[in-house]
Scaffold this active site. Sequence first.
Site, PDB file in Angstrom:
ATOM      1  N   ASP A   4     -13.387 -41.346  17.592  1.00  0.00           N
ATOM      2  CA  ASP A   4     -13.275 -40.918  18.990  1.00  0.00           C
ATOM      3  C   ASP A   4     -14.645 -40.440  19.470  1.00  0.00           C
ATOM      4  O   ASP A   4     -14.813 -39.304  19.897  1.00  0.00           O
ATOM      5  CB  ASP A   4     -12.213 -39.819  19.116  1.00  0.00           C
ATOM      6  N   PHE A   5     -15.628 -41.329  19.345  1.00  0.00           N
ATOM      7  CA  PHE A   5     -16.993 -40.979  19.753  1.00  0.00           C
ATOM      8  C   PHE A   5     -17.096 -41.085  21.272  1.00  0.00           C
ATOM      9  O   PHE A   5     -16.754 -42.111  21.855  1.00  0.00           O
ATOM     10  CB  PHE A   5     -18.001 -41.921  19.103  1.00  0.00           C
ATOM     11  N   GLU A   6     -17.572 -40.031  21.886  1.00  0.00           N
ATOM     12  CA  GLU A   6     -17.692 -39.974  23.343  1.00  0.00           C
ATOM     13  C   GLU A   6     -19.103 -39.536  23.722  1.00  0.00           C
ATOM     14  O   GLU A   6     -19.962 -39.358  22.859  1.00  0.00           O
ATOM     15  CB  GLU A   6     -16.642 -39.000  23.916  1.00  0.00           C
ATOM     16  N   GLY A   7     -19.324 -39.382  25.022  1.00  0.00           N
ATOM     17  CA  GLY A   7     -20.590 -38.831  25.486  1.00  0.00           C
ATOM     18  C   GLY A   7     -21.781 -39.661  25.034  1.00  0.00           C
ATOM     19  O   GLY A   7     -21.868 -40.858  25.294  1.00  0.00           O
TER      20      GLY A   7
END
Length: 344
Positions: free
Chosen positions: A125-128
């Site tokens: 859940d890699f974001e940003g």
Amino acid sequence: MGGLPKHALIGYLHASFANGSGYLRMADVPADWDIINLAFGEPTSATSGDIQFKLCPATECPGVESEADFIAAIKAKRAAGKKVLLSIGGANGQVQLTTTAARDRFVSSVSAIIDRYGLDGVDIDFEGHSLSLNTGDTDFKNPTTPVIVNLISAVKSLKARYGAGFVLTMAPETFFVQLGYQYYGSGPWGGQDPRAGSYLPVIYALRDILTVLHVQDYNSGSIMGLDNQYHSMGGADFHIAMTDMLLAGFPVTGNTANMFPALREDQIAFGAPSSVSAGNGYVAPTAVQQAVTCLVKGTSCGSYTPRSGLNPNFRGLMTWSINWDKFYSWEFRNSHEPFLNALP
């Protein structure tokens, strides 16, 4: 994937932090949830690769169970056929595997958490700013950017370590996936957002070991679909158009010589907020179900005609979050579990 129902209900459990929704013990998660993503494993620093997971402290989460009870409850869930995964990243967990040392630390630290808690696998859940493409890295099939290459390598190492039973899911935002139809990285002349489409090389490289991809159809701007129209959150249409891109495949930056291939139907779900408090883009259960009906059966599609045709093996629905769903009297679960079970 062995052990998952044909149509699955997938949710995130706020396990490591308090949230306005309140804490929910693992033992009290209803049996309807087929995949439970523990939110979140986070790094000690953005580039360390050292992922840590700790149960929410009692000062922050009154009623939190002991670690032993948590582990026992996970074991009971798995014995009942559920999958429990470590979700890595989240809004606050920037993970940038810029070096091979960080990659190796990622593998060892994530393995330690999987082993300690007895988990089935991981959710990426890699974001940003976790993933972006270096200037000149323009081919999603052959990425050169270290944070991309090292993540792919790390996940393959985890899969090799745990074997056939290892469950891998991903929860990218639309910006990192479907936006790739128009923009990929900083572009051939630079100047674009280098994060655009940057999950595509990760999904492509791991497609043979990917269990479920559930893009977050929330907190999103308007995105162009395969009909070359912009689609916006707020109804069934957005879910249909965004999900169809993954079921049909699409040309990256519109280049038909550079196709992002369709994933299998059983690898695709989509994410929707469980309630108005959980994220921007909440729609009522009827609209979510209209979208699924369109994708699975080809009816109730509105103005958008899916390029992927009928998708009877479509995997299901993901939501942020189980806790927020409980806060709102289980609207998501109570609406969608019977609906999914009634699909052919």
